[in-house]
Design an enzyme around this catalytic site. Structure first.
Site, PDB file in Angstrom:
ATOM      1  N   SER A 153    -114.147  86.949 -50.269  1.00  0.00           N
ATOM      2  CA  SER A 153    -113.275  85.900 -49.756  1.00  0.00           C
ATOM      3  C   SER A 153    -114.159  84.829 -49.110  1.00  0.00           C
ATOM      4  O   SER A 153    -115.135  84.382 -49.707  1.00  0.00           O
ATOM      5  CB  SER A 153    -112.261  86.496 -48.777  1.00  0.00           C
ATOM      6  OG  SER A 153    -111.393  85.506 -48.274  1.00  0.00           O
ATOM      7  N   TYR A 193    -108.220  75.665 -51.667  1.00  0.00           N
ATOM      8  CA  TYR A 193    -109.231  76.730 -51.723  1.00  0.00           C
ATOM      9  C   TYR A 193    -108.930  77.796 -50.678  1.00  0.00           C
ATOM     10  O   TYR A 193    -108.951  79.002 -50.958  1.00  0.00           O
ATOM     11  CB  TYR A 193    -110.614  76.120 -51.486  1.00  0.00           C
ATOM     12  CG  TYR A 193    -111.734  77.123 -51.302  1.00  0.00           C
ATOM     13  CD1 TYR A 193    -112.328  77.733 -52.391  1.00  0.00           C
ATOM     14  CD2 TYR A 193    -112.208  77.441 -50.020  1.00  0.00           C
ATOM     15  CE1 TYR A 193    -113.369  78.651 -52.232  1.00  0.00           C
ATOM     16  CE2 TYR A 193    -113.241  78.345 -49.843  1.00  0.00           C
ATOM     17  CZ  TYR A 193    -113.815  78.950 -50.949  1.00  0.00           C
ATOM     18  OH  TYR A 193    -114.837  79.861 -50.768  1.00  0.00           O
ATOM     19  N   LYS A 224    -108.048  81.879 -50.514  1.00  0.00           N
ATOM     20  CA  LYS A 224    -108.877  82.830 -49.777  1.00  0.00           C
ATOM     21  C   LYS A 224    -108.097  83.542 -48.674  1.00  0.00           C
ATOM     22  O   LYS A 224    -108.326  84.733 -48.411  1.00  0.00           O
ATOM     23  CB  LYS A 224    -110.098  82.115 -49.192  1.00  0.00           C
ATOM     24  CG  LYS A 224    -111.092  81.616 -50.244  1.00  0.00           C
ATOM     25  CD  LYS A 224    -111.613  82.748 -51.119  1.00  0.00           C
ATOM     26  CE  LYS A 224    -112.731  82.276 -52.047  1.00  0.00           C
ATOM     27  NZ  LYS A 224    -113.258  83.368 -52.898  1.00  0.00           N
TER      28      LYS A 224
END
Length: 296
Positions: free
Chosen positions: A134, A148, A152
């Site tokens: 991650s 993004y 994550k």
């Protein structure tokens, strides 16, 4: 003890460092990449230990095929490292639909799909390690990387829930959350959304920071790789592992701010209970539920 590793994104960056470290430690590795040609050097150095496989992690068919080929070659998968991914920067409203989809497909859906493909084998073995690569961006929100970080945050949450789901099967799951490392994440692996006016002080600042010469990450990917190879042998690995001094400092500060905000608004939080509500967590069923959730 020799283990069989399955690593995505093995051709460059942290994935390549992990692949090299696992091979150097004597393990067998299914090294996957979009372009297997980039792994020729490792094939020459470790011909008996490595199985190089082409893999577009957004293709469910290729995922199933790569897992099956690994089982055919090595007989098992002991360690899954979901590393493949890329970054993107821009204002949330500025990303194209395709950019949003590609982020979620590569950075979230793909590791979930790979995990689901490998789990039946680990379940039958009653053993296995899963490392979801991650990011500290899966714990801390930063302007400019909202999509993004949406992926994550989702990956870190998936890892935490999954770790409690599979622990009785002898499978351990860790969400690995690096800060800045000296890979090409902010270089060749970074893409950008079209610029939108009004975000100069937030998104614009982050864009210029990442593109400028002043951004020199602290993290060494080879050191991180050694940590992860050692972690695969640890009897009680963490559910969340933050990597890098910068990431650790950022998380400590963020946790303080979150705690202060939580306590400030706690009276409002508890004011929404029904008038006749009882504390479910104090019941026998509630205690059992809390134990499963890991909050006892």
């Amino acid at each position: 003890m020799t283990k069989v590793w399955f690593i995505t994104g093995s051709a460059r960056g942290l994935g390549r460092s992990i692949t090299k470290a696992a091979l150097a430690a004597g393990h067998q590795v299914a090294a996957t990449a979009r372009n297997p040609e980039h792994l020729k050097e490792l094939t020459k150095d470790y011909p008996e230990q490595i199985l190089v496989l082409p893999l577009d992690v957004t293709s469910p068919d290729q995922i199933k095929q790569a897992v099956a080929q690994t089982i055919d070659r090595f007989g098992r998968i002991d360690v899954l490292v979901n590393n493949a991914g890329f970054g993107i920067t821009g204002a949330a409203e500025a990303f194209t639909d395709q950019q949003v989809r590609s982020q979620l497909e590569t950075n979230l859906y793909a590791p979930i799909e790979l995990t689901r493909a490998v789990l039946p084998h680990m379940r039958k073995q009653r053993s296995g390690r899963i490392m979801q690569i991650s990011s500290i961006g899966g714990r801390i929100g930063t302007p400019g990387v909202s999509i993004y970080q949406a992926a994550k945050f989702g990956l870190s949450g998936f890892a935490e829930a999954l770790s409690r789901e599979v622990a009785p099967l002898g499978i351990r799951v860790t969400s690995v959350e690096p800060g800045g490392f000296r890979t090409d994440w902010s270089g060749a692996s970074m893409s950008y959304a079209p610029v939108v006016e009004g975000y100069e002080q937030t998104v614009g600042f982050v864009m210029q920071f990442l593109k400028g010469d002043g951004f020199v990450p602290m993290g060494d990917p080879d050191k991180a790789a050694k940590v992860l190879v050692d972690l695969a042998e640890h009897p009680e690995p963490p559910v969340h592992l933050v990597l890098g001094s910068e990431a650790a400092a950022m998380l400590q500060q963020t946790d303080k701010l979150r705690k202060a905000e939580f306590e400030q608004w706690l009276p409002i939080s508890t004011s929404t209970d029904a008038d006749d509500a009882t504390d479910f967590l104090e019941t026998e069923a509630g205690k059992a539920y809390a134990k499963i959730k890991g909050v006892e």
